[in-house]
Design a protein around this motif. Structure first.
Motif, PDB file in Angstrom:
ATOM      1  N   TYR A   1     -11.375  -3.205   3.144  1.00 19.34           N
ATOM      2  CA  TYR A   1     -10.874  -3.435   1.563  1.00 19.34           C
ATOM      3  C   TYR A   1     -11.270  -5.256   1.549  1.00 19.34           C
ATOM      4  CZ  TYR A   1      -8.841   0.937   0.698  1.00 19.34           C
ATOM      5  OH  TYR A   1      -8.494   2.239   0.583  1.00 19.34           O
TER       6      TYR A   1
ATOM      7  N   GLN B   1      -2.721   3.669  -3.216  1.00 19.28           N
ATOM      8  CA  GLN B   1      -2.428   2.874  -4.495  1.00 19.28           C
ATOM      9  C   GLN B   1      -2.244   1.536  -3.557  1.00 19.28           C
ATOM     10  OE1 GLN B   1      -2.610   3.784  -7.570  1.00 19.28           O
ATOM     11  NE2 GLN B   1      -3.286   5.789  -6.983  1.00 19.28           N
ATOM     12  N   ILE B   2      -2.840   0.404  -4.226  1.00 17.82           N
ATOM     13  CA  ILE B   2      -2.889  -0.933  -3.532  1.00 17.82           C
ATOM     14  C   ILE B   2      -2.642  -2.024  -4.690  1.00 17.82           C
ATOM     15  CG2 ILE B   2      -4.082  -2.479  -2.117  1.00 17.82           C
ATOM     16  CD1 ILE B   2      -5.739  -0.518  -0.973  1.00 17.82           C
ATOM     17  N   GLN B   3      -1.533  -2.698  -4.007  1.00 14.28           N
ATOM     18  CA  GLN B   3      -1.008  -3.842  -5.116  1.00 14.28           C
ATOM     19  C   GLN B   3      -1.602  -5.213  -4.359  1.00 14.28           C
ATOM     20  OE1 GLN B   3       3.194  -4.101  -5.947  1.00 14.28           O
ATOM     21  NE2 GLN B   3       3.035  -6.341  -6.028  1.00 14.28           N
TER      22      GLN B   3
ATOM     23  N   VAL C   1       0.901  -1.149  -0.088  1.00 17.12           N
ATOM     24  CA  VAL C   1      -0.107   0.063   0.146  1.00 17.12           C
ATOM     25  C   VAL C   1       0.857   1.219  -0.073  1.00 17.12           C
ATOM     26  CG1 VAL C   1      -1.722   1.409   1.280  1.00 17.12           C
ATOM     27  CG2 VAL C   1      -1.876  -1.242   1.134  1.00 17.12           C
TER      28      VAL C   1
ATOM     29  N   SER D   1      -8.251   0.407  -6.009  1.00 14.80           N
ATOM     30  CA  SER D   1      -6.939   1.084  -5.805  1.00 14.80           C
ATOM     31  C   SER D   1      -6.755   2.316  -6.323  1.00 14.80           C
ATOM     32  CB  SER D   1      -5.724   0.305  -6.633  1.00 14.80           C
ATOM     33  OG  SER D   1      -4.562   1.058  -6.532  1.00 14.80           O
TER      34      SER D   1
END
Length: 310
Positions: free
Chosen positions: A107, A79-81, A40, A92
């Motif tokens: 989430y 921004q989430i991977q 994140v 994201s």
């Protein structure tokens, strides 16, 4: 026979070329059940301190964020991977109001196979406690050869005025102020900024010149905080503050709070408010043991710049 060998070689080369062009995807036909958050990163104007900590067992991610005046956690766009071929909701980069639920948000990550897992993402507010203005109110040295034989002592520099210049000695630093301002956070998660060492009403900085016998310039030991403007970097893991001078030389201290520091052999140093503690590397001088020269010039061991926040 020769033609047959050549033909076989050509067939082999064609076979190798065909195999090379037909390498299969090892995941082809495999439906993934993975539904994890991998990383994140905060977006917008928020300052993230260090990488996010992902706890796969608990399904929780903690992100440390620098909180300053005006910091708004009601519209955060992380921004989430996530895992291979998975999806996440909220998406994201989508704005989320973390302030509405104690800086937390849930989430849901859905795997390629359709399985889901809820993840809790928490923003942990961080305040750089070093920021502000401090009065310098003491310069203290622990030094001496053979402290186990009584050669060590903890001394305020100003308690020995006769070994320093009559004007501009250590006492000149005691009306100074240090102002720490924030600039940013390094990739390693260290905070940094500028430090202004204001000379105070007398307009002077200390000249650490030992005027005893022999006269010796010891600014290399005791000029640890830059005159005027320098920079600082704080490593919270090591509990250190590194000062950088205009010529890019550095001095590193521990930033210590109130308490008593045991130095061994019955010696202690008491910090009333805060202090920058520097480790010095003097040289044993048994010929001058018990002297001020030994403690301040030859074998200084530690040096404290005592400060009090305004």
């Amino acid at each position: 026979m020769k033609n047959r060998i050549i033909l076989n070689i050509n067939l082999l080369l064609v076979f190798v070329a065909l195999c090379t062009g037909c390498v299969e995807d090892p995941y082809d036909g495999v439906v993934s059940n993975e539904r994890s958050i991998e990383a994140v990163t905060l977006g917008g104007d928020l300052v993230q301190v260090g990488p996010a900590v992902v706890d796969r067992t608990e399904g929780k991610v903690t992100v440390t964020v620098l909180v300053q005046p005006g910091t708004d956690l009601s519209k955060v766009s992380p921004q989430i991977q996530t895992s291979y071929k998975s999806t996440i909701s909220p998406g994201s980069g989508e704005p989320v109001n973390f302030a509405a639920n104690n800086n937390q948000a849930t989430y849901t990550v859905t795997s390629e196979s359709g399985k889901t897992r809820d993840w809790q993402v928490e923003l942990v507010p961080f305040t750089e406690t070093l920021l502000g203005t401090y009065d310098i109110n003491g310069l203290v040295v622990f030094g001496g050869t053979g402290p186990e034989y009584g050669g060590g002592a903890v001394l305020k520099m100003t308690d020995k005025p006769w070994v320093w210049p009559a004007a501009g000695g250590p006492e000149a630093e005691l009306d100074n102020t240090l102002t720490f301002e924030f600039t940013g956070v390094t990739a390693e998660g260290h905070t940094y900024g500028t430090v202004t060492n204001n000379a105070g009403p007398d307009g002077q900085y200390a000249n650490f010149l030992f005027v005893g016998n022999p006269q010796t310039d010891v600014n290399s030991f005791y000029r640890k905080i830059p005159k005027g403007v320098g920079t600082w970097t704080r490593n919270y893991t090591a509990n250190t503050v590194t000062f950088t001078f205009a010529d890019n030389t550095t001095a590193t201290a521990s930033f210590v709070g109130p308490g008593s520091i045991s130095l061994g052999n019955g010696l202690n140093k008491t910090v009333t408010d805060n202090a920058f503690e520097f480790t010095l590397n003097g040289t044993d001088d048994w010929n001058n043991i018990y002297s001020d020269y030994d403690k301040f010039v030859k074998k200084p061991r530690r040096f404290w710049v005592e400060v009090k926040k305004q």
